[in-house]
Enzyme design. Structure first.
Site, PDB file in Angstrom:
ATOM      1  N   CYS A   1     -64.956  15.492 -17.818  1.00 18.92           N
ATOM      2  CA  CYS A   1     -65.270  15.271 -16.626  1.00 18.92           C
ATOM      3  C   CYS A   1     -65.275  16.314 -15.665  1.00 18.92           C
ATOM      4  CB  CYS A   1     -64.219  14.090 -16.045  1.00 18.92           C
ATOM      5  SG  CYS A   1     -65.089  12.911 -14.791  1.00 18.92           S
TER       6      CYS A   1
ATOM      7  N   HIS B   1     -64.473   9.867 -20.845  1.00 19.66           N
ATOM      8  CA  HIS B   1     -62.975  10.078 -20.962  1.00 19.66           C
ATOM      9  C   HIS B   1     -62.532   9.536 -22.391  1.00 19.66           C
ATOM     10  CE1 HIS B   1     -61.860  11.586 -16.899  1.00 19.66           C
ATOM     11  NE2 HIS B   1     -62.863  10.902 -16.549  1.00 19.66           N
TER      12      HIS B   1
ATOM     13  N   GLU C   1     -59.650  10.385 -23.790  1.00 23.65           N
ATOM     14  CA  GLU C   1     -58.416   9.985 -23.973  1.00 23.65           C
ATOM     15  C   GLU C   1     -58.025   8.445 -23.452  1.00 23.65           C
ATOM     16  OE1 GLU C   1     -59.393  11.534 -19.753  1.00 23.65           O
ATOM     17  OE2 GLU C   1     -60.102  11.731 -21.688  1.00 23.65           O
TER      18      GLU C   1
END
Length: 227
Positions: free
Chosen positions: A86, A196, A198
């Site tokens: 990002c 994202h 994660e």
């Protein structure tokens, strides 16, 4: 396998990234601050998401000129794997480690939702846990994720297989050219992506589709991903 997370004023996904790396690798990453001029010997360096320096001037423009990013560039030149997520993707582009630029979403609105991604190149340092063309899920949260490159650059990165992820099944959230969600450098050791991963690494997240990126980059081998 050792990893490092870059900390910059305004980033807000560093804790998520640290938690993901700790869970997946079994050891906490080292953290490096904006003024650090050296990075310890690690296998993976991550520039996480957020709003570094308040996104003043352009997203990532100030962060790209921080001392620590010169150290990241030196490590990348030495062959260390670097991942920007990002705002991290924006910073890598601003720092010249990746081609192209991230512009305002075509809606001119902040987008926060789940999208689908196609693994456009599974033969990379970051995607060995996936199969070619596999469709995975991932959350996005950004205002400037509209990837753009001039015609010559676009032709080059497409021809070189540098497009690693594309938005799939009509879920492009920002108008990115050619549905590009993530690209790598020509050498293949620097990857930037807007989604994202994660935030989708375990059942508590609702799935583990993002886990393969970290397992691949850390050389932990592939695992069957949760649906």
């Amino acid at each position: 396998m050792k990893s490092a997370v870059v900390l910059l004023p305004g980033l807000n996904r560093d804790r998520d990234m640290i938690a993901a790396l700790t869970k997946i690798s079994g050891q906490a990453p080292v953290t490096v601050w904006q003024t650090d001029t050296e990075i310890p010997d690690v296998d993976l360096i991550i520039v996480p998401g957020g709003f570094s320096f308040g996104d003043y001037l352009r997203c990532g423009a100030i962060a790209a000129r921080s001392p620590v990013m010169r150290a990241v560039a030196a490590r990348a030149e030495a062959g260390v794997a670097v991942l920007g997520v990002c705002n991290g993707f924006q910073i890598l582009c601003e720092a010249g480690l990746l081609p192209g630029a991230l512009m305002r979403n075509t809606s001119l609105k902040f987008v926060c939702r789940e999208v689908k991604l196609e693994v456009a190149n599974a033969a990379t340092r970051f995607t060995s846990a996936y199969s070619q063309g596999q469709i995975i899920r991932s959350p996005v949260a950004h205002h400037d994720g509209n990837y753009f490159a001039d015609a010559e650059t676009l032709e080059r990165i497409e021809g070189n297989g540098q497009v690693v992820f594309r938005y799939a099944e009509g879920t492009n959230p920002n108008g990115a050219i050619n549905d590009i969600a993530g690209i790598m450098n020509e050498r293949g050791n620097v990857l930037g992506l807007m989604p994202h991963p994660e935030n989708l690494i375990e059942p508590e997240h609702g799935g583990s589709d993002g886990r393969g990126i970290f397992e691949s980059a850390l050389g932990l081998g592939s695992r069957e991903l949760a649906a």
